[in-house]
Scaffold this motif. Structure first.
Motif, PDB file in Angstrom:
ATOM      1  N   THR A 101       0.775  -1.179  -0.035  1.00 41.34           N
ATOM      2  CA  THR A 101       0.082  -0.038   0.030  1.00 41.34           C
ATOM      3  C   THR A 101       0.929   1.368   0.138  1.00 41.34           C
ATOM      4  OG1 THR A 101      -0.241  -0.209   2.653  1.00 41.34           O
ATOM      5  CG2 THR A 101      -1.951  -1.089   0.997  1.00 41.34           C
ATOM      6  N   HIS A 102       1.822   1.329   0.757  1.00 46.48           N
ATOM      7  CA  HIS A 102       2.719   2.404   0.899  1.00 46.48           C
ATOM      8  C   HIS A 102       3.619   2.657  -0.550  1.00 46.48           C
ATOM      9  CE1 HIS A 102       2.765   4.270   4.805  1.00 46.48           C
ATOM     10  NE2 HIS A 102       2.398   3.166   5.248  1.00 46.48           N
ATOM     11  N   SER A 103       4.017   1.513  -0.965  1.00 42.26           N
ATOM     12  CA  SER A 103       4.672   1.603  -2.349  1.00 42.26           C
ATOM     13  C   SER A 103       3.678   2.062  -3.603  1.00 42.26           C
ATOM     14  CB  SER A 103       5.069   0.129  -2.927  1.00 42.26           C
ATOM     15  OG  SER A 103       6.007  -0.578  -1.587  1.00 42.26           O
ATOM     16  N   ALA A 104       2.596   1.740  -3.341  1.00 39.84           N
ATOM     17  CA  ALA A 104       1.628   2.150  -4.444  1.00 39.84           C
ATOM     18  C   ALA A 104       1.317   3.446  -4.663  1.00 39.84           C
ATOM     19  CB  ALA A 104       0.171   1.217  -4.161  1.00 39.84           C
ATOM     20  N   VAL A 105       1.557   4.135  -3.474  1.00 36.66           N
ATOM     21  CA  VAL A 105       1.160   5.815  -3.390  1.00 36.66           C
ATOM     22  C   VAL A 105       2.435   6.393  -3.445  1.00 36.66           C
ATOM     23  CG1 VAL A 105      -0.997   5.407  -2.250  1.00 36.66           C
ATOM     24  CG2 VAL A 105       1.114   5.757  -0.723  1.00 36.66           C
ATOM     25  N   THR A 106       3.838   5.712  -3.951  1.00 34.77           N
ATOM     26  CA  THR A 106       4.890   6.476  -4.046  1.00 34.77           C
ATOM     27  C   THR A 106       4.874   7.778  -4.736  1.00 34.77           C
ATOM     28  OG1 THR A 106       6.205   4.537  -3.750  1.00 34.77           O
ATOM     29  CG2 THR A 106       7.225   6.429  -4.652  1.00 34.77           C
ATOM     30  N   PRO A 107       4.134   7.757  -5.906  1.00 35.42           N
ATOM     31  CA  PRO A 107       3.947   9.157  -6.685  1.00 35.42           C
ATOM     32  C   PRO A 107       3.328  10.093  -6.036  1.00 35.42           C
ATOM     33  CG  PRO A 107       3.171   7.286  -8.117  1.00 35.42           C
ATOM     34  CD  PRO A 107       3.426   6.512  -6.933  1.00 35.42           C
ATOM     35  N   LEU A 108       2.200   9.939  -5.057  1.00 36.30           N
ATOM     36  CA  LEU A 108       1.864  10.912  -4.221  1.00 36.30           C
ATOM     37  C   LEU A 108       2.816  11.436  -3.121  1.00 36.30           C
ATOM     38  CD1 LEU A 108      -2.034  10.140  -3.318  1.00 36.30           C
ATOM     39  CD2 LEU A 108      -1.067  12.166  -4.169  1.00 36.30           C
TER      40      LEU A 108
END
Length: 303
Positions: free
Chosen positions: A29-36
């Protein structure tokens, strides 16, 4: 689908399952929002850098290439997987310890909020020791132009060579200041919100299907996430700035005073709306993933 196999509550296998569930919930989950997270961290360091999130992504793609919107992905994946293991597994352990060994079950039931707060704070304190080195690399990657390193392994080598072991932990105090209140809010608010939801539903939790219970976890997680974002925002800004701007030989307190004098109180809230969206979504999906995992291995949902 729920597993037919039963794991004994509070056994070694139970804590191992919760620890693995924390890894599964937090790492992806943390990795998925890296662009944000990338745009948020850069705006915290320089509020004039981009006009908006979309402008930030477009600028990064135009100047650095599409892959660069995931700058810090590796450090995020490793660091938050380790943190998730310590946070979720540790919370289950300390919640049971404090409510059965430190005080009586009756006292714990009367003061459940204190048990949730103490258990989550203890778990996060330990989890941050595992997270901090990778958070230091991630922030350097995301806030340096050009990026500090091309991957997490290069970052580990470079940071150790230039600053030694101390370089990995110079942000530990502000990280604790950000993460411990965040996690205390995350777990305590979640427990209380979920309890309130169940109290208002026509059926008891035990009579509800796993899918219905997991839906409650998702809703409770999002509401708790909004509170988390607000509570931990000022410390989140300071973590980003201290990791990127702290001078050689400068203490954490000195760096904090110098940075706060420059940005002021209002500067601590740069990127809050982005963080509310990011943390609300992140927290809800973490609880969704964690409780889905628990159901899959034959454990009850949290709350």
């Amino acid at each position: 689908m729920k597993s037919d196999r039963k794991i004994q509550l509070y056994s070694s296998e139970f804590y191992a399952a919760c620890t693995l569930g924390g890894i599964v919930a937090c790492g992806p989950t943390h990795s998925a929002v890296t662009p944000l997270d990338l745009v948020k961290c850069r705006l915290q360091v320089d509020p004039t850098l981009y006009r908006s999130n979309l402008d930030g992504w477009k600028t990064i793609v135009r100047r650095e290439g599409l892959a660069k919107v995931f700058t810090g992905f590796g450090a995020t994946a490793i660091g938050y997987s380790l943190q998730g293991a310590g946070k979720y597994g540790g919370y289950e352990f300390f919640k049971h310890l404090y409510s059965h060994s430190v005080v009586s079950a009756e006292t714990a039931a009367r003061h459940s909020t204190l048990v949730y707060l103490a258990a989550s704070a203890t778990a996060e304190f330990i989890a941050d020791v595992m997270l901090c080195p990778f958070e230091a690399i991630k922030v350097r990657q995301q806030t340096s132009m050009p990026p500090y390193c091309s991957n997490v392994f290069q970052g580990v080598s470079k940071l150790f060579a230039t600053e030694g072991l101390a370089g990995f932990y110079k942000g530990i105090v502000p990280l604790w200041c950000r993460q411990i209140p965040y996690t205390m809010t995350k777990f305590t608010a979640f427990e209380k919100i979920v309890q309130a939801i169940y109290a208002r539903l026509p059926a008891r939790k035990s009579e509800m299907s796993p899918l219905q219970q997991i839906s409650v976890s998702f809703a409770g997680g999002y509401l708790a996430g909004i509170l988390c974002a607000v509570v931990s925002q000022p410390a989140d800004v300071m973590v980003s700035k201290i990791n990127s701007e702290r001078k050689q030989g400068e203490s954490m307190a000195e760096a904090s005073r110098r940075i706060y004098k420059r940005i002021g109180f209002s500067g601590l809230w740069n990127g809050l709306l982005v963080r509310i969206v990011m943390i609300g979504t992140l927290t809800s999906f973490q609880w969704l993933t964690y409780d889905s995992f628990k159901v899959k291995v034959g454990l009850p949902t949290t709350g």
